[in-house]
Scaffold this active site. Structure first.
Site, short mmCIF file in Angstrom:
data_model
loop_
_atom_site.label_atom_id
_atom_site.label_comp_id
_atom_site.label_asym_id
_atom_site.label_seq_id
_atom_site.Cartn_x
_atom_site.Cartn_y
_atom_site.Cartn_z
N TRP A 160 0.96 -1.43 -0.13
CA TRP A 160 0.08 -0.02 -0.01
C TRP A 160 0.80 1.42 0.02
O TRP A 160 0.30 2.37 -0.25
CB TRP A 160 -1.04 -0.10 1.22
CG TRP A 160 -0.23 -0.24 2.35
CD1 TRP A 160 -0.20 -1.45 3.07
CD2 TRP A 160 0.54 0.68 3.11
NE1 TRP A 160 0.71 -1.41 4.42
CE2 TRP A 160 1.00 0.00 4.46
CE3 TRP A 160 0.91 2.02 3.12
CZ2 TRP A 160 1.85 0.46 5.45
CZ3 TRP A 160 1.35 2.73 4.11
CH2 TRP A 160 2.08 2.07 5.30
N ARG A 169 6.73 -0.78 -11.35
CA ARG A 169 7.87 -1.50 -11.32
C ARG A 169 7.71 -3.02 -11.80
O ARG A 169 9.07 -3.43 -11.90
CB ARG A 169 8.54 -1.38 -9.94
CG ARG A 169 10.05 -1.41 -9.74
CD ARG A 169 10.66 -0.91 -8.43
NE ARG A 169 10.37 -1.61 -7.31
CZ ARG A 169 10.81 -1.49 -5.98
NH1 ARG A 169 11.48 -0.23 -5.82
NH2 ARG A 169 10.71 -2.25 -5.24
N LYS A 184 -2.67 -7.75 -8.09
CA LYS A 184 -3.53 -7.53 -6.89
C LYS A 184 -2.79 -6.50 -6.04
O LYS A 184 -1.93 -6.67 -5.51
CB LYS A 184 -3.36 -8.85 -6.24
CG LYS A 184 -4.55 -8.79 -5.00
CD LYS A 184 -4.44 -9.60 -4.04
CE LYS A 184 -3.45 -9.46 -2.94
NZ LYS A 184 -3.63 -7.88 -2.45
N GLY A 238 6.34 -6.68 -0.21
CA GLY A 238 5.38 -6.52 1.07
C GLY A 238 6.26 -6.70 2.07
O GLY A 238 7.50 -7.01 2.19
N SER A 239 5.72 -7.47 3.34
CA SER A 239 6.18 -7.68 4.46
C SER A 239 7.10 -9.07 4.50
O SER A 239 6.74 -10.00 3.54
CB SER A 239 5.41 -7.78 5.54
OG SER A 239 4.50 -8.85 5.46
N LEU A 261 11.21 -7.32 0.11
CA LEU A 261 10.38 -7.49 1.43
C LEU A 261 10.84 -6.31 2.32
O LEU A 261 11.41 -5.19 1.82
CB LEU A 261 10.95 -8.83 1.91
CG LEU A 261 10.54 -10.25 1.03
CD1 LEU A 261 10.87 -11.25 1.49
CD2 LEU A 261 9.01 -9.87 0.70
N ARG A 288 10.61 10.90 4.44
CA ARG A 288 9.78 10.72 3.36
C ARG A 288 8.63 9.59 3.34
O ARG A 288 8.91 8.50 4.02
CB ARG A 288 10.93 10.47 2.04
CG ARG A 288 10.36 10.51 0.40
CD ARG A 288 11.57 10.20 -0.47
NE ARG A 288 11.84 8.74 -0.24
CZ ARG A 288 11.67 7.71 -1.20
NH1 ARG A 288 10.92 8.08 -1.83
NH2 ARG A 288 12.16 6.80 -0.47
N CYS A 294 10.26 0.90 2.56
CA CYS A 294 10.94 -0.35 3.09
C CYS A 294 12.46 0.15 2.92
O CYS A 294 13.45 -0.31 3.72
CB CYS A 294 10.86 -1.38 2.00
SG CYS A 294 11.14 -0.50 0.22
N GLU A 391 11.33 -3.16 11.69
CA GLU A 391 11.11 -2.07 10.95
C GLU A 391 9.99 -1.26 11.61
O GLU A 391 8.93 -1.62 11.72
CB GLU A 391 10.46 -2.90 9.38
CG GLU A 391 10.51 -1.93 8.28
CD GLU A 391 10.05 -2.67 7.01
OE1 GLU A 391 9.01 -3.59 7.25
OE2 GLU A 391 10.33 -2.38 6.04
P1 NAD Z 1 1.87 -6.89 3.46
O1 NAD Z 1 2.94 -7.90 3.51
O2 NAD Z 1 0.97 -6.82 4.55
O3 NAD Z 1 1.04 -6.76 2.27
C1 NAD Z 1 1.56 -6.59 0.85
C2 NAD Z 1 0.60 -7.51 -0.22
O4 NAD Z 1 0.56 -8.55 0.25
C3 NAD Z 1 -0.77 -6.69 0.01
O5 NAD Z 1 -1.26 -6.53 -1.32
C4 NAD Z 1 -1.55 -7.59 0.77
O6 NAD Z 1 -3.16 -7.60 0.32
C5 NAD Z 1 -0.91 -9.11 0.20
N1 NAD Z 1 -1.26 -10.04 1.19
C6 NAD Z 1 -1.21 -9.89 2.68
N2 NAD Z 1 -1.28 -11.24 3.15
C7 NAD Z 1 -1.26 -12.00 2.27
C8 NAD Z 1 -1.50 -13.60 1.77
N3 NAD Z 1 -1.65 -14.14 3.07
N4 NAD Z 1 -1.50 -13.80 0.97
C9 NAD Z 1 -1.32 -13.32 -0.39
N5 NAD Z 1 -1.13 -11.81 -0.34
C10 NAD Z 1 -1.41 -11.29 0.91
O7 NAD Z 1 2.93 -5.57 3.43
P2 NAD Z 1 2.43 -4.19 3.26
O8 NAD Z 1 1.81 -3.66 4.83
O9 NAD Z 1 1.10 -3.66 2.35
O10 NAD Z 1 3.48 -3.34 3.15
C11 NAD Z 1 4.48 -2.98 4.10
C12 NAD Z 1 5.89 -3.91 3.65
O11 NAD Z 1 6.10 -3.80 2.46
C13 NAD Z 1 6.86 -3.46 4.34
O12 NAD Z 1 7.41 -4.44 5.21
C14 NAD Z 1 7.82 -2.84 3.55
O13 NAD Z 1 9.15 -2.98 3.86
C15 NAD Z 1 7.62 -3.69 2.37
N6 NAD Z 1 8.05 -2.92 1.19
C16 NAD Z 1 9.03 -3.54 0.52
C17 NAD Z 1 9.45 -2.99 -0.61
C18 NAD Z 1 10.59 -3.64 -1.33
O14 NAD Z 1 10.86 -3.04 -2.50
N7 NAD Z 1 11.62 -4.33 -0.73
C19 NAD Z 1 8.94 -1.88 -1.11
C20 NAD Z 1 7.73 -1.44 -0.56
C21 NAD Z 1 7.16 -2.17 0.64
#
Ligand code: NAD
Length: 489
Positions: A160, A169, A184, A238-239, A261, A288, A294, A391
């Site tokens: 998000w 990207r 998604k 994501g995480s 991640l 920022r 991340c 984090e």
């Molecule tokens: P998140 O892992 O909660 O969610 C990321 C995505 O995964 C969302 O679309 C979410 O709906 C989906 N998701 C969640 N649970 C799922 C499941 N069980 N199965 C399939 N999809 C699922 O992360 P977030 O809170 O949206 O984003 C923040 C995290 O993303 C932070 O840890 C951040 O460091 C990381 N991030 C990393 C980068 C990078 O390039 N390394 C960039 C941006 C954000």
């Protein structure tokens, strides 16, 4: 921006699933609500996909796969280029939309449009440069041909915090490589991706090449798509815990995977650093996107000799911030994404203070509507504090000190993550030693932001697998094939 600008823009954003080139509701007509984190108010309702809708999106991507793979690379690139041009025309709309659903100040949202757009332009130029090799085998008995092919249908999951850039990207290199995709977006900020799909449609996207499913049932919808033998690639941002779970699911089909991640970036300020530059870098690297990146600096590791001066200067800058709704003039810090983010940051700050840290600015949530936490500076953060390990993902600048280079390196590498490090020193030899010794995929040497569409973005250790952007980015969406033929002579 007036309220009517916001209403008009939101009305123009599609509210359906985008499957096979058409917009449609979820099969069970379920919807999900999107909120403005600055006010807590619902701003739009959109379709929430079921498992069957997810499968329909993959069906569409599979149906379109052969046609898109056979489309000349130049044409694929030109579609991306038209999308880039359209984005420039619509940049104010995209910026406002991100501010509304995610909360970042409008100026920063404009910055994301510029950054996110560059992936469309970069990969429009990379598409025609996909190349192979041809040559004799060492024995002289045959000719070896190495060719590259689109990996096949891809599933792209985005977070998000950067609603546009995280989508471009992934989508841009996939399309450039000749892959079709299901995207998604996160349920918290799905509107930008829907608006981006509409832009792609206006740029001439053939049906099924990009499909978008928004859903509040990410787990089941994703599990069905990832478990489908027709899928060939999963790209996730994501995480780390969710990434690890998805990697397990991807193991069954032995999918190609890219994982962007979490991070826990060290920001090292040496005693000889140009402090003006270091403070400017710190403000960018920390605040920022309201600290929700991340790549956000998580641990400020500052030489004992300059730590007090550094703390004084960053505190002065933080005290001059304006916090508020991102649409308001002059706002530098917007809301966090939701109340649970505020609660988590509050917990980290309380833990650090209970262990002996000093609050130099902020240090508490801001009462009232919306999910706000005051920009915070902590000094004397003690070893063992949760804030050094986890984090933060919020506007909290936590400072620890060091005596010598070895200690700085040990502190910096003392994390399971390895996305990015920041180092401030004018000493070239020291800078080069740090490049060798820091265990991260990226380093900002005397700069506070490293992201660039032309560079390979990605992490070591628990921060991920694979790279996005640069010459490496398109390779994540290509398979290699080797052919041997007898020597024609
Ligand atoms: P998140 O892992 O909660 O969610 C990321 C995505 O995964 C969302 O679309 C979410 O709906 C989906 N998701 C969640 N649970 C799922 C499941 N069980 N199965 C399939 N999809 C699922 O992360 P977030 O809170 O949206 O984003 C923040 C995290 O993303 C932070 O840890 C951040 O460091 C990381 N991030 C990393 C980068 C990078 O390039 N390394 C960039 C941006 C954000």
């Amino acid at each position: 921006m007036s309220e009517s600008d916001e209403t008009r823009l939101l009305a123009n954003v599609p509210d359906g699933l985008f499957i096979a080139g058409a917009w449609r509701p979820a099969t069970d007509s379920a919807t999900l609500a999107v909120h403005d984190p600055a006010t807590g108010r619902e701003i739009k309702r959109i379709a929430s996909a079921t498992v069957a809708d997810g499968t329909a999106a993959l069906d569409a991507a599979c149906d379109a796969a052969a046609g898109w793979a056979a489309t000349p690379a130049r044409e694929r690139g030109e579609l991306l280029r038209r999308a880039f041009d359209l984005l420039q025309q619509r940049k104010e709309e995209f910026a406002l939309l991100m501010t509304l659903e995610m909360g970042k100040p409008l100026d920063q949202a404009r910055g994301e449009v510029a950054y996110g757009g560059e992936f469309l332009r970069w990969f429009s130029e990379e598409a025609p440069r996909i190349q192979g090799r041809y040559g004799p085998n060492p024995e002289g008995t045959g000719r070896m041909i190495v060719s590259r092919h689109p990996v096949g249908p891809c599933y792209l999951i985005t977070p998000w915090n950067f609603p546009l850039a995280m989508a471009t990207r992934k989508v841009a290199p996939a399309l450039a490589a000749g892959c079709t995709v299901v995207v998604k977006p996160a349920a918290l900020t799905p509107l930008t991706t829907l608006y981006f799909a509409k832009l792609l449609q206006d740029a001439g996207l053939p049906p099924g090449v990009v499909n978008v499913v928004t859903t509040s049932a990410s787990g089941p919808v994703s599990e069905a798509i990832i478990g489908d033998p027709r899928l060939r690639k999963l790209s996730f941002t994501g995480s780390t815990p969710v990434g690890q779970k998805l990697l397990e699911q991807a193991a069954t089909g032995l999918l190609r995977t890219s994982m962007e991640l979490g991070g826990n970036a060290p920001f090292i300020v040496f005693g000889d650093a140009d402090l003006d530059r270091a403070v400017d870098g710190a403000i960018l690297a920390k605040f920022r996107n309201i600290g929700q990146a991340c790549t956000a600096a998580n641990r400020f590791i500052v030489h004992r000799g300059v730590a007090e001066e550094f703390a004084r200067r960053v505190t002065e800058r933080v005290n001059a911030f304006t916090t508020g709704r991102g649409t308001a003039e002059g706002v530098t810090i917007g809301p966090l994404i939701d109340d649970s983010a505020v609660a988590k940051i509050d917990e980290l700050v309380r833990d650090a203070v209970a262990r002996g840290a000093h609050v130099r600015a902020g240090g508490a949530p801001i009462e009232g509507p919306g999910s706000f936490y005051a920009a915070t500076v902590l000094t004397d953060v003690q070893p063992g504090s949760d804030i050094l390990r986890e984090e933060i993902f919020g506007p909290v600048l936590a400072i620890v000190t060091f005596e010598d280079e070895d200690e700085a390196v040990a502190l910096a590498n003392d994390t399971e993550y390895g996305l990015v490090s920041y180092v401030f020193t004018p000493d070239l030899a020291r800078g080069q030693r740090m490049i060798d010794r820091l265990q991260t995929g990226m380093i900002g040497l005397n700069v506070g932001v490293v992201s660039n569409a032309a560079a390979p973005f990605g992490g070591w250790k628990l921060s991920g697998l694979g790279r996005e952007g640069g010459a490496e980015g398109i390779g994540e969406y290509l398979e290699t094939k080797y052919t041997l033929t007898p020597d024609p002579a």
